[in-house]
Scaffold this motif. Structure first.
Motif, PDB file in Angstrom:
ATOM      1  N   ASN A   2       3.770   6.047  -5.325  1.00 22.08           N
ATOM      2  CA  ASN A   2       3.624   6.201  -6.827  1.00 22.08           C
ATOM      3  C   ASN A   2       2.549   7.110  -7.143  1.00 22.08           C
ATOM      4  OD1 ASN A   2       4.788   5.025  -9.124  1.00 22.08           O
ATOM      5  ND2 ASN A   2       4.595   2.953  -8.104  1.00 22.08           N
ATOM      6  N   TRP A   3       1.597   7.085  -6.454  1.00 21.48           N
ATOM      7  CA  TRP A   3       0.354   7.783  -6.759  1.00 21.48           C
ATOM      8  C   TRP A   3       0.917   9.508  -6.250  1.00 21.48           C
ATOM      9  CZ3 TRP A   3      -1.662  11.361  -2.920  1.00 21.48           C
ATOM     10  CH2 TRP A   3      -2.751  12.056  -3.444  1.00 21.48           C
ATOM     11  N   ALA A   4       1.443   9.420  -5.024  1.00 23.29           N
ATOM     12  CA  ALA A   4       2.099  11.049  -4.813  1.00 23.29           C
ATOM     13  C   ALA A   4       2.954  11.485  -5.975  1.00 23.29           C
ATOM     14  CB  ALA A   4       2.542  10.941  -3.456  1.00 23.29           C
ATOM     15  N   GLU A  13     -13.281  12.797  -5.017  1.00 23.01           N
ATOM     16  CA  GLU A  13     -13.045  11.477  -4.381  1.00 23.01           C
ATOM     17  C   GLU A  13     -13.749  11.461  -3.130  1.00 23.01           C
ATOM     18  OE1 GLU A  13      -8.941  10.415  -4.572  1.00 23.01           O
ATOM     19  OE2 GLU A  13      -8.917  10.964  -6.560  1.00 23.01           O
ATOM     20  N   ARG A  53       3.197  10.481  -8.959  1.00 23.90           N
ATOM     21  CA  ARG A  53       2.431  11.034 -10.097  1.00 23.90           C
ATOM     22  C   ARG A  53       1.931  12.408  -9.999  1.00 23.90           C
ATOM     23  NH1 ARG A  53      -1.925   8.059 -11.113  1.00 23.90           N
ATOM     24  NH2 ARG A  53      -0.864   6.653  -9.826  1.00 23.90           N
ATOM     25  N   MET A  54       1.270  12.345  -8.819  1.00 24.45           N
ATOM     26  CA  MET A  54       0.464  13.762  -8.740  1.00 24.45           C
ATOM     27  C   MET A  54       1.063  14.769  -8.194  1.00 24.45           C
ATOM     28  SD  MET A  54      -0.359  15.516  -5.677  1.00 24.45           S
ATOM     29  CE  MET A  54      -0.049  14.748  -4.316  1.00 24.45           C
ATOM     30  N   GLN A  91       2.183   1.803  -3.609  1.00 22.77           N
ATOM     31  CA  GLN A  91       1.042   2.280  -4.357  1.00 22.77           C
ATOM     32  C   GLN A  91       0.848   3.822  -4.036  1.00 22.77           C
ATOM     33  OE1 GLN A  91      -2.362   0.290  -3.334  1.00 22.77           O
ATOM     34  NE2 GLN A  91      -3.515   2.052  -4.388  1.00 22.77           N
ATOM     35  N   ARG A  92       0.735   4.083  -2.711  1.00 26.31           N
ATOM     36  CA  ARG A  92       0.652   5.405  -2.390  1.00 26.31           C
ATOM     37  C   ARG A  92       1.748   6.197  -2.809  1.00 26.31           C
ATOM     38  NH1 ARG A  92      -4.103   7.565  -2.776  1.00 26.31           N
ATOM     39  NH2 ARG A  92      -3.521   8.942  -1.232  1.00 26.31           N
ATOM     40  N   ARG A 144      -4.445   8.516   3.068  1.00 28.81           N
ATOM     41  CA  ARG A 144      -5.748   8.888   2.349  1.00 28.81           C
ATOM     42  C   ARG A 144      -6.707   9.170   3.548  1.00 28.81           C
ATOM     43  NH1 ARG A 144      -8.086   7.132  -1.748  1.00 28.81           N
ATOM     44  NH2 ARG A 144      -6.865   6.269  -3.686  1.00 28.81           N
ATOM     45  N   GLY A 197       1.356  15.498  -1.103  1.00 31.33           N
ATOM     46  CA  GLY A 197       1.247  14.061  -1.261  1.00 31.33           C
ATOM     47  C   GLY A 197       1.447  13.508   0.127  1.00 31.33           C
ATOM     48  N   ARG A 235       0.729  -1.149   0.025  1.00 27.52           N
ATOM     49  CA  ARG A 235      -0.164   0.011  -0.024  1.00 27.52           C
ATOM     50  C   ARG A 235       1.017   1.190  -0.053  1.00 27.52           C
ATOM     51  NH1 ARG A 235      -3.226   2.000   4.455  1.00 27.52           N
ATOM     52  NH2 ARG A 235      -4.286   3.752   3.302  1.00 27.52           N
ATOM     53  N   HIS A 250       7.936  11.928 -10.759  1.00 30.09           N
ATOM     54  CA  HIS A 250       8.522  10.824 -11.312  1.00 30.09           C
ATOM     55  C   HIS A 250       9.884  11.056 -12.008  1.00 30.09           C
ATOM     56  CE1 HIS A 250       6.157   7.514 -10.344  1.00 30.09           C
ATOM     57  NE2 HIS A 250       5.023   7.796 -10.879  1.00 30.09           N
TER      58      HIS A 250
END
Lengths: 327, 377, 377
Positions: A130-132, A197, A134-135, A127-128, A166, A160, A124, A139
């Motif tokens: 990665n999300w941060a 969201e 990207r956001m 994944q988070r 979350r 982020g 998790r 990257h």
């Protein structure tokens, strides 16, 4: 306190995520937050608008459990901030005015560190992260020292970090101060995304254009909540009567002349023009033109306009200041 | 819970390791300090600059002066011709004492009268003066005894053989050659450790407060105890590393013996470091600025060193100060250091020191955790 | 240099000092605390050394000797041991520092005109104390020995007579050889070193960290004005502290003050300006408060404590370390202080240390201006 129609605690439909009742915070003799009451619903972008020192940051810090309320009650995500700040902290994200990540750690190290503190682990976490990345558009820069990032990137990274776990509620205390306009726009897009969201976003600002993006706004002045409502409601309700725009070749002579007229309730300089508040535009038009002619000020333009948020802000703070002399 | 602490430990290590200045200051200054201060801190009295004025010019006076010069305690810089010079030399601090033998010294000795040697001491450095005076007395005493034995041998050899005499056998334990260095090097180790650990940790929290990162950490679900433990572990490890570095310097450079168990040394050091960390973190939690933290930690370091028995014996302090020394973790730690390095004693003798340090560490760390509020007030 | 700009800077500094009452209190209380701590805590002249005796014989004569130890003001009897193990135990555990053992047949040997020996077991981990103990025990035993001899000879017949060599000691400047008189004047130097470097380096580093220094530089002030404006308030505070230290020394601890107040003022100013400039230089180079404070601690307080002759005699240090002491102004200031207080030395005799402090201030001042200019580019 004025009893304008805006002055109500209307969260409307939906789940309540933050409920504040008669909140007071005193530092010695100084009252920073003075009997503030409001509530927000899930998925709302709730704006805190007010001049510096109006109590925005103090209120946010109380809601995050960083300061203890002197009296009153604040419930965040169903928990009382005074009696159970730890349960509150697990459910919120917070980003302060000052950029407060570690400058000597890299992007990735900062993310891992905060992930660890929030108890996000394993798959998790990656994944988070990665999300941060990207956001924030970071990257490829995972291993850069945070100190080398520019303002907009730092600020998105801070966001982020604050929402890695979350949280259903996010508090952002003047997140865009000192950031260029483009970055500010991108940042607000992120805020809108989170709200879609279902995240409640609590944001304080003193930029009028940003305030327009909020679902609802709370206007604070000297610790008091002087107005609460959607931006459109505020704009309509704040100005009693009509708002007229006056362009003239001599602002100084014009403002002196129109202020003497009984029809003009208020006159303020906006850019290179004047905004006049009048009871009725039709009745006021002629006397204004006459007065200006007498004052040897040429009218270039005089028309009724829709009030902007800034007009509402000026009107509301002026009437609040008039209602209550400076302490 | 462990995940959060672990993240903290990693972060602190990265921060220390990434800063080249911090890396440097963890290794080089402690070594320099131990070496220089290991040499500087000592009360040895050897080669005291001495002036001699011999107005008797006899065989006896020359013999006595030779004994002074040969003792190693005195360095005879000036053999004077007049008394006036003595005042000048002592005034300027050029010599610490002057030995003066007046005319008639030999005659008094021969006549078996009371003879006298005069010593003029610069009392400014009272400790050197006192010990030097002790040496002068010893040498004079010895000379008198030898003189008397010679005399008896000459006139009554039989009586001389049966003269009762009490001799003193000295047994200086743990430090057979009476070297001050052996005493001070362990003390220097302890003091340097304390200064290092204090200055590192006193800044640990208040710096984050000044930068603003503390506020960000406060809104995470981390518990105060986790925060304190997370801050403690990295510095504990760094301090143990420091201990290893300066112990090696002490043993290899100063040739301090290591008579006790290394395990006891490490265990004692752990307790001591925890106590100092507790104080440092406590200072850091209650300070608003780094300057305040520094000033307050100085106010701890200074008394802690003075009252520890580092160089100034606790038994000669007034009773009130002696009680105060029980609040000083360095007091206990120095006993452990000297006990393991010099005496080689074990836990059966050192347990009270361990108990003292453990109590100190528990109290300070607990108070630090309790004082660390996750609020800004 | 413009007086108005200078005044504005100094005023701003004063306001900031006043606004931080905690630090101000600390700064003004520090001399009192250090004075009390050092004045009372550092007693090198030992009395009441914990003593333990083990009399294997238990005769009249042996008890006679032990009585002399017990009634001596330097010793304080803690234990009358039953066996050697108990005595060894007392020393090992640190309860007693010295043990006197009188052997079997002690009086028999002496009565038969034979030499007998007494054993002194000394915990020599603290070598300075051990040296003092050896001096004291030797004096007691020698006196006893002489008395026994005279007694013996008187019993045996007409006295043969023997010379007694007395050491007549005269101590100058500190007649009672009180270590307080030796320690206390040096504390002034410690206080000034701390105020001077420690505080200034922190306040300036703070301006760098907060960015207000850049703001200052952007105004038309000259580097020298910034330095002077920063230093004047701290100079005033430092001199107030020096004054209170001197007052406490003279009135509370009754350390003799024999020199000129004017000279004390001048020397203190010289030293203070030197360390203030050093503080400025450190902070201009270090720029972070952590680095500045560690560096300041290393270059001022510790040298003032250990390398100045404040307590540890410089004469006794190895040549290399003696060279190091010459670099730090504390050494010269401590010498000057002790001379002014105890000796009443005049300016002419102190020309060398005064000149050394002046040179230090000039060099560091030049370096500070350069370091400061460099940071502007």
């Amino acid at each position: 306190m004025n009893s304008t129609p805006l002055d109500r605690d209307g969260a409307g439909a939906g789940e309540v995520s933050v409920a504040v009742q008669d909140l007071v915070k005193r530092f010695g003799a100084f009252t920073a937050v003075d009997h503030v009451t409001f509530s927000t619903r899930k998925g709302e972008v709730f704006g805190f608008l007010g001049p510096n020192g109006s109590g925005k940051s103090t209120t946010i810090r109380i809601l995050c459990g960083l300061l203890r309320p002197t009296s009153g009650r604040a419930v965040v995500a169903g928990f009382d901030v005074a009696s159970d700040p730890e349960s509150v902290r697990r459910r919120i994200g917070y980003m302060s005015q000052k950029f407060s990540l570690y400058n000597d750690l890299t992007v990735l190290e900062n993310l891992r560190f905060y992930g660890g503190l929030y108890g996000v682990t394993g798959a998790r976490l990656s994944q988070r992260i990665n999300w941060a990345l990207r956001m924030a558009g970071l990257h490829g820069r995972e291993d850069s020292r945070t100190a080398t990032l520019s303002g907009g990137w730092k600020q998105r990274l801070a966001l982020g970090c604050a929402v890695l776990h979350r949280p259903p509620i996010v508090f952002l205390d003047e997140p865009t101060s000192g950031v260029d306009p483009l970055s500010r726009r991108q940042f607000w897009e992120l805020i809108q995304q989170m709200a879609e969201e279902g995240v409640t976003v609590f944001v304080s600002t003193h930029y009028m254009d940003e305030a327009e993006y909020c679902n609802r706004l709370a206007l604070l002045m000297r610790g008091r909540l002087i107005a609460l409502g959607a931006p459109s409601e505020l704009k309509l309700g704040a100005v009693q009567g009509d708002l007229m725009l006056l362009e003239t070749d001599s602002l100084q002579r014009a403002i002196e002349a129109v202020r003497k007229l009984p029809q003009v309730r208020d006159a303020a300089v906006f850019g290179n023009a004047l905004h006049l508040v009048v009871a009725g535009a039709a009745d006021a038009n002629q006397p204004i033109r006459a007065a200006l002619a007498a004052a040897r000020a040429h009218v270039l333009r005089l028309e009724v306009i829709r009030p902007s948020l800034e007009d509402a802000f000026v009107a509301l703070t002026a009437s609040a200041a008039a209602a209550e002399p400076i302490r | 819970m462990f995940g959060r602490i672990w993240q903290f430990v990693i972060k602190e290590f990265i921060q220390v390791w990434r800063d080249p200045r911090a890396r440097f200051s963890l290794i080089v200054p402690p070594i320099i300090q131990v070496i220089i201060f290991g040499y500087a801190a000592n009360f040895d009295v050897h080669n005291v600059p001495t002036a001699i004025l011999d107005l008797d010019h006899s065989m006896e006076s020359r013999e006595l002066i030779a004994r002074f010069a040969a003792s190693g305690y005195f360095r005879v810089d000036d053999v004077l011709a007049s008394r006036a010079r003595i005042g000048q030399l002592i005034d300027r601090g050029r010599v610490a004492l002057a030995i003066q033998i007046l005319p008639g010294f030999a005659e008094d000795m021969r006549k078996r009268d009371d003879a006298s040697v005069q010593v003029i001491l610069d009392g400014t450095d009272s400790n050197t003066a006192l010990i030097a005076l002790g040496y002068v007395n010893q040498i004079a005493q010895q000379y008198q005894q030898d003189y008397r034995r010679d005399y008896l041998n000459r006139i009554a050899p039989l009586a001389a053989r049966s003269a009762p005499q009490v001799m003193l056998e000295q047994r200086p334990w743990y430090n057979n050659n009476l070297e001050d260095r052996l005493f001070f090097v362990p003390g220097t180790l302890g003091s340097v450790m304390m200064v290092m650990v204090m200055t590192l940790t006193a800044f640990a929290i208040v710096r984050e407060r000044e930068i603003g990162t503390l506020e960000q950490i406060m809104v995470t679900p981390i518990r105060p105890l986790e925060f304190i433990v997370g801050k403690t572990i990295p510095y504990l490890i760094i301090a143990l590393f420091e201990l290893a570095v300066i112990s090696v310097v002490g043993v290899l450079w100063f040739e301090v013996p290591m008579r006790g168990s290394a395990l006891i040394l490490v265990a004692g050091s752990l307790l001591f470091i925890c106590g100092v960390l507790g104080v440092g973190l406590l200072i850091s939690t209650v300070s608003n600025t780094q300057q305040q933290a520094m000033v307050v930690s100085f106010f701890f370091i200074q008394p802690a060193i003075t009252l520890s028995g580092f160089g100034f014996p606790i038994s000669s302090m007034p009773a009130a100060l002696q009680w105060l020394t029980y609040l000083d973790p360095l007091r206990y730690y120095l006993v452990v250091l000297r006990g393991t390095f010099l005496k080689g004693i074990g836990m059966d003798r050192l347990w009270p020191q361990f108990a003292g340090m453990a109590a100190f560490a528990v109290v300070t760390l607990a108070v630090a955790a309790a004082r660390f509020r996750k609020t800004l007030e | 240099m413009s007086a108005r700009r200078l005044f504005a800077l100094a005023r701003k500094e004063m306001i900031q000092i006043r606004r931080d009452p905690r630090s101000l209190i600390v700064v003004l209380l520090m001399p009192v605390m250090l004075m009390a701590l050092m004045g009372y805590g550092i007693g090198l002249d030992q009395t009441d050394i914990p003593l333990c005796v083990y009399d294997r014989e238990g005769s009249q004569l042996s008890q006679d000797l032990l009585k002399r130890f017990v009634s001596n003001r330097y010793f304080s009897l803690k234990l009358n041991a039953e066996d050697y193990r108990a005595l060894a135990d007392a020393i090992e555990s640190g309860r007693c520092t010295v043990g006197i053992v009188i052997p079997l047949y002690f009086s028999k040997l002496l009565n038969a005109g034979q030499p007998a020996s007494v054993q002194a077991v000394i915990d020599a981990t603290d070598n300075n104390t051990a040296n003092l103990i050896i001096g004291y025990t030797q004096a007691v035993v020698a006196r006893f020995s002489a008395d026994v001899q005279i007694d013996y000879q008187q019993r045996r017949g007409p006295a043969l007579g023997a010379p007694v060599l007395n050491v007549e000691a005269r101590t100058w400047f500190n007649e009672e050889l009180e270590s307080r008189n030796f320690i206390v004047p040096g504390v002034v130097a410690l206080v000034m070193a701390v105020i001077g470097t420690f505080l200034t380096s922190l306040t300036i580093a703070r301006e760098w960290e907060r960015g207000t220094m850049e703001q200052l530089i952007s105004t038309p002030v000259a580097p020298l004005e910034v330095i002077a404006g920063k230093l004047i308030p701290y100079y005033v505070i430092g001199m107030v502290d020096a004054g209170s230290c001197a007052a406490i020394s003279a009135w509370w601890f009754e350390v003799p003050f024999r020199g000129s107040l004017l000279l004390l003022f001048g020397a203190s100013s010289l030293f203070l300006i030197g360390v203030l400039l050093l503080g400025f230089m450190i902070s201009a180079l270090a720029k972070t408060q952590l680095a500045a404070s560690q560096f300041a601690l290393l270059t001022t307080f510790l040298p003032a404590f250990l390398l100045s002759g404040f307590a540890f005699p410089i004469d006794q240090m190895p040549a290399a370390v003696r060279m190091v002491t010459r670099v730090f102004p504390a050494r010269y200031y401590v010498t000057t202080l002790k001379s002014i207080f105890l000796k009443g030395t005049g300016a002419a005799a102190l020309a060398v240390p005064l000149a050394a402090m002046l040179i230090f201030a000039a060099i560091v001042g030049g370096a500070a201006v350069r370091a400061f200019r460099k940071t502007l580019d």
